[in-house]
Each structure stands twice: as C-alpha cells, then as structure tokens.
Write an enzyme that holds these catalytic residues in place. Structure first.
Site, PDB file in Angstrom:
ATOM      1  N   ASP A  44      -5.665  77.232  15.096  1.00 57.66           N
ATOM      2  CA  ASP A  44      -7.129  77.850  15.271  1.00 57.66           C
ATOM      3  C   ASP A  44      -6.941  78.721  16.638  1.00 57.66           C
ATOM      4  O   ASP A  44      -8.072  78.982  16.935  1.00 57.66           O
ATOM      5  CB  ASP A  44      -8.351  76.837  15.342  1.00 57.66           C
ATOM      6  CG  ASP A  44      -7.952  75.645  16.560  1.00 57.66           C
ATOM      7  OD1 ASP A  44      -6.969  75.716  17.062  1.00 57.66           O
ATOM      8  OD2 ASP A  44      -8.933  74.844  16.645  1.00 57.66           O
ATOM      9  N   SER A  45      -6.066  78.479  17.193  1.00 59.64           N
ATOM     10  CA  SER A  45      -5.695  79.543  18.608  1.00 59.64           C
ATOM     11  C   SER A  45      -5.642  80.850  17.856  1.00 59.64           C
ATOM     12  O   SER A  45      -5.677  81.801  18.780  1.00 59.64           O
ATOM     13  CB  SER A  45      -4.335  78.918  19.155  1.00 59.64           C
ATOM     14  OG  SER A  45      -3.146  79.089  17.977  1.00 59.64           O
ATOM     15  N   ASP A  83      -4.694  74.579  10.618  1.00 58.18           N
ATOM     16  CA  ASP A  83      -5.662  73.805  11.539  1.00 58.18           C
ATOM     17  C   ASP A  83      -6.825  73.793  10.769  1.00 58.18           C
ATOM     18  O   ASP A  83      -7.672  74.511  10.407  1.00 58.18           O
ATOM     19  CB  ASP A  83      -5.834  74.357  12.710  1.00 58.18           C
ATOM     20  CG  ASP A  83      -5.528  73.652  14.036  1.00 58.18           C
ATOM     21  OD1 ASP A  83      -5.158  72.483  13.858  1.00 58.18           O
ATOM     22  OD2 ASP A  83      -5.394  74.322  15.183  1.00 58.18           O
ATOM     23  N   LYS A 111      -3.792  69.819   9.907  1.00 54.62           N
ATOM     24  CA  LYS A 111      -3.946  69.358  11.397  1.00 54.62           C
ATOM     25  C   LYS A 111      -5.303  68.914  11.797  1.00 54.62           C
ATOM     26  O   LYS A 111      -6.187  69.870  11.460  1.00 54.62           O
ATOM     27  CB  LYS A 111      -2.999  70.218  12.333  1.00 54.62           C
ATOM     28  CG  LYS A 111      -3.210  69.640  13.661  1.00 54.62           C
ATOM     29  CD  LYS A 111      -2.160  70.256  14.741  1.00 54.62           C
ATOM     30  CE  LYS A 111      -2.767  71.576  15.232  1.00 54.62           C
ATOM     31  NZ  LYS A 111      -4.007  71.230  16.055  1.00 54.62           N
ATOM     32  N   GLU A 113      -7.643  67.579  15.042  1.00 52.30           N
ATOM     33  CA  GLU A 113      -7.704  67.393  16.526  1.00 52.30           C
ATOM     34  C   GLU A 113      -8.265  65.990  16.748  1.00 52.30           C
ATOM     35  O   GLU A 113      -9.547  65.833  16.139  1.00 52.30           O
ATOM     36  CB  GLU A 113      -8.257  68.390  17.484  1.00 52.30           C
ATOM     37  CG  GLU A 113      -7.306  69.787  17.381  1.00 52.30           C
ATOM     38  CD  GLU A 113      -7.926  70.670  18.425  1.00 52.30           C
ATOM     39  OE1 GLU A 113      -8.711  70.305  19.312  1.00 52.30           O
ATOM     40  OE2 GLU A 113      -7.111  71.872  18.507  1.00 52.30           O
ATOM     41  N   GLU A 178      -0.078  67.440  22.766  1.00 47.87           N
ATOM     42  CA  GLU A 178      -0.391  68.781  23.832  1.00 47.87           C
ATOM     43  C   GLU A 178      -0.748  68.285  25.136  1.00 47.87           C
ATOM     44  O   GLU A 178      -1.499  67.530  25.572  1.00 47.87           O
ATOM     45  CB  GLU A 178      -1.388  69.513  23.268  1.00 47.87           C
ATOM     46  CG  GLU A 178      -1.989  70.761  23.974  1.00 47.87           C
ATOM     47  CD  GLU A 178      -2.631  71.858  23.430  1.00 47.87           C
ATOM     48  OE1 GLU A 178      -3.046  71.604  22.166  1.00 47.87           O
ATOM     49  OE2 GLU A 178      -2.906  72.860  24.135  1.00 47.87           O
TER      50      GLU A 178
END
Ligand code: KIV
Length: 276
Positions: A44-45, A83, A111, A113, A178
């Site tokens: 999602d970056s 993501d 993924k 978070e 991270e």
C-alpha cells in the site's frame, strides 16, 4: 518454477535469504520476476510512492486492485503478495471478501498490518485456505509515515516477540518486521516457525524487503534502505534534455520519421495544389 509458500519456508530452513521488493506496475514486475526476486509485493506504499497520497490510510481497495492487476500480468515465477489497504480487514467478513477478491485477481497471499487484534482475521483467512503475511513493528496504516524504531525497551521487546509468536500460531505464513531493533528481530527470526521479512530490522531476518522507489533513488533517502540507482537525477535529466531538444528543433530528426513514397507524394502534391 512458480514459488509457493513451501518454497519460501524451505529457504528459511536452508538459511537462504528471501528477496522481496514492492512493485506497482507491469514493466517493473517483469524485471523483478526475471531477476529472480522471490516475493513481488504490491504494497500500500503505492499510495505515497506512486499516487501522491499523503499517507497509506488514503489507499483504497480499488487502488490496490488496479495495481495488482498490472503487476500480475508481469509475474510468472515469484510469489505475488498484496497488501490489505487501510480498514479493508477490520471485520472477518469484510477481510474474507477482500482477500478473495485479491486472490481472484492473481494474488498468492495477502498482508495485514497489526498485532494480536488481527488474530481472528488471520484465523478466519487461514481456515479458508488463504495465505497471510503479518506485519508488526512500524505499521504505516496505524503509525503514519513518521517511523520510529520498535523494540528498544524490555517490555516492548517481549511484546513484539510474543506478538510474532501469536500471529504465527494463528496461521500467518510470513511476517514482516518493520523498524525493529536488530537483536529483537533476530530473536523473533530464531523462534518463529515462519519466515521473517525485515525492513529496517537488521541483518538477521530470513529475508529483506525494500520499497522499489527507494532502491531506484526515486524520492528521499532512508537510513534503512540503499540506493542502487539515482532515478530522480536520471529521469529529470532525460525530461530536461527532451524538452530542450524539442524547443531547439533537434528532436525529432530524420531517423525518427516515416516518409510517403516519392511517386505517391507527387500525386498528393498535385491534388493538393489543385484543391488548396
Ligand atoms: O507497503 C509497503 O511498502 C510495506 C513494506 C514497508 C513492507 O508494507
């Protein structure tokens, strides 16, 4: 050979580093796949690196699907991870629907978070046979873009190690660490039965992930990353040279144009003269 989760786990067991890069488009996906990157990751970056958003929290399912579809077309062998964007996995039902949407567009895993609050979601996805990658430490969807290093105190180090273990027990097949101190990441890597993928988490994770823009030198430099190219400079130079050459009339040249055969041109010119 298509890389699956068994292959990634066997790399951990053989102590062979797993290579991961974020990817947002088709041509870069082709190159990453050709270079043998193990996991091509639609992060999602994409929001802050490609779409001009101020934070990851602005990224939508529609954004992720758009980029996943482009990347999918360029990947043959790599494991394709995507993501879950902000708030797309808040509830089990919603997480299942969104994960299935990603899988139907070619993702191999998703993924998510977050910490122990993600256990019910990971459980539910695992029950449905959906492979998940957990993500702890700095989590941009929750902490924003300003990253601090996690795991510097005894209490926080213990909490991170326990969280990683809980997420693996819940069924996560991979875990991103991270911005976690190197020593704590090493302990997690040693105890976790699943591969750890570090970003700013030191040298002893099972694999490393970086944002493609950071290794290419697009955007600002970061301590945790390394620039292997200076695309900011190269791209600006190419744009400036193109602009200058168009303005000077030195582009295009005869090498860039296509001509009509002279006999046909003579006929067009004759017709042109009598009509205009
Ligand atoms: O979206 C992303 O780029 C990520 C990496 C930092 C792991 O989640």
């Amino acid at each position: 050979m298509k890389k699956d989760i068994g292959f990634l786990l066997s790399k951990k067991q053989r102590h062979e580093p797993i290579t991961v890069l974020t990817c947002y488009d088709y041509p870069t996906a082709r190159l990453q796949d050709k270079a043998g990157i193990d996991i091509v990751f639609v992060g999602d970056s994409v929001g802050t690196n490609v779409l001009g958003y101020k934070s990851e929290a602005e990224v939508t399912m529609a954004d992720m699907l758009h980029h996943l579809k482009a990347v999918r077309r360029g990947v043959t062998d790599a494991y394709l991870l995507v993501d879950m964007p902000y708030a797309a996995d808040r509830h089990v039902k919603q997480a299942l629907a969104n994960a299935n949407l990603f899988l139907s567009h070619g993702a191999d895993g998703v993924k998510l978070e977050g910490g122990v609050e993600k256990v019910p979601i990971i459980n539910a996805l695992t029950e449905q046979g959906i492979e998940t990658c957990a993500h702890i430490g700095h989590t941009p969807q929750i902490h924003g873009t300003k990253a601090i290093t996690h795991g510097k105190t005894v209490a926080k180090a213990k909490a991170l190690i326990e969280t990683a273990s809980t997420l693996a027990d819940a069924g996560a097949k991979l875990i991103v660490l991270e911005k976690i101190t190197e020593e704590v990441s090493q302990l997690i890597t040693r105890t976790a039965p699943i591969p750890t993928i570090g970003i700013g988490a030191g040298r002893f994770c099972d694999g490393q992930v970086l944002v493609i823009n950071d290794i290419l030198g697009i955007g600002p430099p970061f301590k945790h990353a390394k620039r292997y190219q200076d695309y900011n400079h190269l791209t600006f130079e190419a744009i400036s040279r193109y602009k200058r050459e168009v303005e000077l009339g030195s582009f295009p040249t005869d090498a860039n144009v296509t001509h009509i055969p002279s006999d046909k041109l003579a006929r067009v010119q004759k017709w042109f003269k009598s009509n205009f």
